[in-house]
Each structure stands twice: as C-alpha cells, then as structure tokens.
Design a protein around this motif. Sequence first.
Motif, PDB file in Angstrom:
ATOM      1  N   ASN A   1      46.320  34.936  31.390  1.00 21.81           N
ATOM      2  CA  ASN A   1      45.917  36.086  32.200  1.00 21.81           C
ATOM      3  C   ASN A   1      44.573  36.607  31.695  1.00 21.81           C
ATOM      4  N   LEU A   2      43.564  35.762  31.812  1.00 17.38           N
ATOM      5  CA  LEU A   2      42.252  36.103  31.264  1.00 17.38           C
ATOM      6  C   LEU A   2      41.620  37.279  32.008  1.00 17.38           C
ATOM      7  N   PRO A   3      40.951  38.177  31.279  1.00 18.28           N
ATOM      8  CA  PRO A   3      40.126  39.187  31.954  1.00 18.28           C
ATOM      9  C   PRO A   3      38.891  38.489  32.519  1.00 18.28           C
ATOM     10  N   GLN A   4      38.860  38.317  33.821  1.00 18.53           N
ATOM     11  CA  GLN A   4      37.782  37.561  34.431  1.00 18.53           C
ATOM     12  C   GLN A   4      37.451  38.144  35.796  1.00 18.53           C
ATOM     13  N   ILE A   5      36.283  37.776  36.300  1.00 17.82           N
ATOM     14  CA  ILE A   5      35.830  38.319  37.571  1.00 17.82           C
ATOM     15  C   ILE A   5      34.760  37.397  38.139  1.00 17.82           C
ATOM     16  N   ASP A   6      34.604  37.413  39.447  1.00 21.78           N
ATOM     17  CA  ASP A   6      33.611  36.575  40.100  1.00 21.78           C
ATOM     18  C   ASP A   6      32.225  37.208  39.982  1.00 21.78           C
ATOM     19  N   TYR A   7      31.260  36.386  39.664  1.00 21.66           N
ATOM     20  CA  TYR A   7      29.894  36.858  39.413  1.00 21.66           C
ATOM     21  C   TYR A   7      29.297  37.563  40.627  1.00 21.66           C
ATOM     22  N   GLU A   8      29.468  36.985  41.788  1.00 23.38           N
ATOM     23  CA  GLU A   8      28.877  37.563  42.992  1.00 23.38           C
ATOM     24  C   GLU A   8      29.472  38.938  43.290  1.00 23.38           C
ATOM     25  N   GLU A   9      30.767  39.110  43.020  1.00 24.32           N
ATOM     26  CA  GLU A   9      31.396  40.410  43.236  1.00 24.32           C
ATOM     27  C   GLU A   9      30.769  41.475  42.339  1.00 24.32           C
ATOM     28  N   VAL A  10      30.510  41.118  41.085  1.00 23.97           N
ATOM     29  CA  VAL A  10      29.896  42.064  40.153  1.00 23.97           C
ATOM     30  C   VAL A  10      28.492  42.434  40.613  1.00 23.97           C
ATOM     31  N   GLN A  11      27.783  41.455  41.165  1.00 24.85           N
ATOM     32  CA  GLN A  11      26.410  41.692  41.602  1.00 24.85           C
ATOM     33  C   GLN A  11      26.329  42.546  42.854  1.00 24.85           C
ATOM     34  N   SER A  12      27.385  42.531  43.655  1.00 19.65           N
ATOM     35  CA  SER A  12      27.297  43.173  44.966  1.00 19.65           C
ATOM     36  C   SER A  12      28.127  44.441  45.125  1.00 19.65           C
ATOM     37  N   ALA A  13      29.058  44.712  44.213  1.00 26.09           N
ATOM     38  CA  ALA A  13      29.961  45.859  44.412  1.00 26.09           C
ATOM     39  C   ALA A  13      30.122  46.654  43.117  1.00 26.09           C
ATOM     40  N   ASP A  14      29.925  47.969  43.208  1.00 28.29           N
ATOM     41  CA  ASP A  14      30.062  48.825  42.031  1.00 28.29           C
ATOM     42  C   ASP A  14      31.485  48.810  41.471  1.00 28.29           C
TER      43      ASP A  14
ATOM     44  N   SER B   1      33.549  46.325  41.347  1.00 24.19           N
ATOM     45  CA  SER B   1      33.707  45.114  40.540  1.00 24.19           C
ATOM     46  C   SER B   1      32.931  45.225  39.241  1.00 24.19           C
ATOM     47  N   ARG B   2      31.781  45.846  39.323  1.00 24.90           N
ATOM     48  CA  ARG B   2      30.987  46.063  38.113  1.00 24.90           C
ATOM     49  C   ARG B   2      31.733  46.976  37.138  1.00 24.90           C
ATOM     50  N   LEU B   3      32.366  48.009  37.672  1.00 24.74           N
ATOM     51  CA  LEU B   3      33.171  48.895  36.834  1.00 24.74           C
ATOM     52  C   LEU B   3      34.358  48.147  36.248  1.00 24.74           C
ATOM     53  N   GLN B   4      34.977  47.274  37.030  1.00 24.31           N
ATOM     54  CA  GLN B   4      36.095  46.489  36.520  1.00 24.31           C
ATOM     55  C   GLN B   4      35.655  45.623  35.342  1.00 24.31           C
ATOM     56  N   LEU B   5      34.474  45.020  35.449  1.00 26.40           N
ATOM     57  CA  LEU B   5      33.932  44.232  34.348  1.00 26.40           C
ATOM     58  C   LEU B   5      33.794  45.093  33.090  1.00 26.40           C
ATOM     59  N   LEU B   6      33.237  46.283  33.238  1.00 24.21           N
ATOM     60  CA  LEU B   6      33.023  47.166  32.092  1.00 24.21           C
ATOM     61  C   LEU B   6      34.346  47.647  31.501  1.00 24.21           C
ATOM     62  N   GLU B   7      35.349  47.834  32.351  1.00 21.69           N
ATOM     63  CA  GLU B   7      36.656  48.240  31.852  1.00 21.69           C
ATOM     64  C   GLU B   7      37.344  47.091  31.117  1.00 21.69           C
ATOM     65  N   HIS B   8      37.141  45.855  31.572  1.00 19.03           N
ATOM     66  CA  HIS B   8      37.650  44.694  30.822  1.00 19.03           C
ATOM     67  C   HIS B   8      37.042  44.662  29.421  1.00 19.03           C
ATOM     68  N   LEU B   9      35.733  44.900  29.342  1.00 20.33           N
ATOM     69  CA  LEU B   9      35.069  44.899  28.044  1.00 20.33           C
ATOM     70  C   LEU B   9      35.601  46.011  27.151  1.00 20.33           C
ATOM     71  N   ARG B  10      35.844  47.177  27.739  1.00 17.46           N
ATOM     72  CA  ARG B  10      36.398  48.289  26.972  1.00 17.46           C
ATOM     73  C   ARG B  10      37.811  47.989  26.510  1.00 17.46           C
ATOM     74  N   ASP B  11      38.648  47.465  27.397  1.00 18.17           N
ATOM     75  CA  ASP B  11      40.068  47.298  27.091  1.00 18.17           C
ATOM     76  C   ASP B  11      40.357  46.063  26.238  1.00 18.17           C
ATOM     77  N   TYR B  12      39.731  44.934  26.604  1.00 21.49           N
ATOM     78  CA  TYR B  12      40.006  43.667  25.918  1.00 21.49           C
ATOM     79  C   TYR B  12      38.911  43.262  24.938  1.00 21.49           C
ATOM     80  N   GLY B  13      37.743  43.839  25.103  1.00 18.24           N
ATOM     81  CA  GLY B  13      36.613  43.437  24.282  1.00 18.24           C
ATOM     82  C   GLY B  13      35.947  42.169  24.762  1.00 18.24           C
TER      83      GLY B  13
END
Length: 388
Positions: free
Chosen positions: A123-136, A138-150
């Motif tokens: 259950n890797l913390p992962q996300i699609d690159y294009e989603e991060v580039q186009s939607a806030d 998804s970008r927030l989800q990426l940052l929350e993964h970094l906060r929660d899982y490192g």
Amino acid sequence: MKIQSEQYQISKVQQDQRKLFVYWDDGHRSTFHYIWLRDNCYCSVCGDPRHGEKRFRIIDVPLDIKPLSVSCDSGNTLEIVWEPDSHKSIYNAQWLRQHCYSATEREHRQHRPILWDSNIVTNLPQIDYEEVQSADKSRLQLLEHLRDYGICFLRNVPPQKGELESFAQSFGPLLETNYGRVFEIVVDPEESQKSVANSQIDLIPHTDDAYQYAPPGIIFFHCLMANNDSSGQSTFVDGFKIAEVLRQEDGDAFDLLCRYEVSYQKYYSDRIDMRFSSPVFSLDSGGNLQEVRISNLFPAPLDLPEEAIEPFYIAYRKLMQLYTDPRYCLKQGLQPGELVMFNNHRVLHGRTAIGIQNQRRHLRYCSVDRDYFESWRRLLDRNLNFQE
C-alpha cells in the motif's frame, strides 16, 4: 497546525490574579495567562497579523500585568483593556481555541506520523505525476504523504532531463551541494571516489550528508534508466519506526542514542573536509521524534566519555540490526518514469549492489529544504478548506 473546521464559541470567562479562564460551548476550559495574552496582541500598534511581524517587546510590560476590563462579544471575540496604559487587545475566539495550551489541546494538535515497515509495499504512498501537476488537491495529497509517511512515489514522470529540476523547483529553490544542484547517479569508477552513489557496492540505509550541520531536507530521485536485472534496487527504511521499536525493546539503548553524539566526516582531495556530531535521535520537549541521523558510510571515531563507549556500542549494534533487518526495509527497483521523494531527516535510503555486467541504472538527484514543503502544505490546506 491543521486549521480546525469546528466553530467554537466562548460561553463565559473568569479571572484570577494571573490568568483568564475561558469556558467554551463544547465544555472545554482554556487557561490563558495574562502575560501570554498581552504578548500575543497583534493590533496595529503591537504587530502585523498578516505577516506574523511583532513590534511589541515583552520587557515593555510587567510580568504581573493585569486587565482593567475583560469583555466577550457574542462568544466570538474577547476584548481586554490592560493596566496601566489602557491598551486594548482583541482576540478572535477561533484563534484562541487553536492556540489553547491545555494538555488536551496540545495533544490534539500533535501530529502523529504513520510508522511503516516492509509491508508498506502492498500500500505504497503514491500518486500520478500529471494529477499533482494539474490539481491542488493532488498536490496537497502528495505533501500529506510526505508528512505522514516521510516518503511518496510519483508515477508516469517523463523520463527526460530537465523534468526533475522543473518539478522540484515548483516547491522551492534547489539546494547547492558538493555535487551541484542536480547530481547524476550512474556507475562511474572515477566519480565513485567523490561519491559512493556512483559506485557498484551495496549501500546500507543511511541519512544523506550526515556530516553536515544541516543535511538535505526533501530528496528527489528521478529514474531515467534501469538495469535489466534486479540489481541496484533502491531501499528505504522508516527511521521513526526503528527508533520506536528500539524504544520499546530497550529503553536504555534508546536513551543512549538520544543523549550522546555520533561523529561524521567527509574528506575529499583537499577540497572538502566536513565534520559534524549529532545524537542519532533528536526529540522535542514531549519526547516525540523530530529527526533521525544515521550513516555508517561516513563515520568518524566516537568521541565519548570512556565509561560510555561500551554501552554505546551495545546500543548502536542493536540499532544497526534494526535498520538492516529486511522486516523494516522497503525494496523498490525504480523504473524509468518513476520519481521518489522522501524526508532525509526521517527516512533512510540505500541501494543493493550493481552487477558489473549491468550498469545501465541512471538516477538524477536534487533536494529542497523541508521548510518549503511545510509552507506549501499549510497554504494548500488553508486555501482548499476555505474553498469548501
């Protein structure tokens, strides 16, 4: 601190000689000392609340400052007029509740990281690159993964030069390191004298640049080419997880690694001579992990009191047994078009050995200070909550 979605109202206030008691509509009671309230006045005279700028100086008022009057406007605003100059301070109820320093509220605000071991592979913390580039969102989800899982993996990143820099710089300026702002990680016998990353040897999990006063914050690895076999796989270990395992299994060993400093050094040709000493585990005042710094790649001789040498080595051996244990290690063979980001102050990383006949692996490396990621997360969280 996450913005609270609840809307609180003040039901009543009471006073004594040194502090104010605020009772809330949900039954909670906050205690605010007068000196704290006066110090946190951000009126136009005392400071600028838009930027957090303060003009008020705590030495300008006595420690035993008291209010002349206290009033509450419809439960939403607290107004205090102070002795002896009749200065007026106004506090928003939501702001007061968000900064209540009772034990329960401070505990409520404390972020709890999600600890992980090798089972995270399912259950890797992962996300699609294009989603991060186009939607806030998804970008927030990426940052929350970094906060929660490192750590967070991005998929479908164009495997071309320039993509890494462009993406990383969208968070903050790239850090200048001994190897430049962007580092090409390929097998190169000559470059391996400067960096073990360019060697073929197995690299056990470690903190990058532990010999620096301030090691890189968030590290990016972008894969352009991969080996045809399973050699050269990236490895990751949750430093917070192994720290907590050690704390539970051997509290004395954990305490030794929090108390005494380990020395690290990096020397290359007459150009670099870096040295730094730090405890393996750094804690906040509540005993929560703030940072893990581990590197068996660049150790300097321990410089400890003689009576601490043997107990420390016993503790350090137990620690190494944990962070080299496959149960706690995530092993991932990065493929072209994949990018991983991780918190270098929490997540240890390494690599399996690269076969002499298979040296295609090409990663690109850069890093950005953690401050910018925390700033972006707060801003996006606030903006998206307001939009909702």
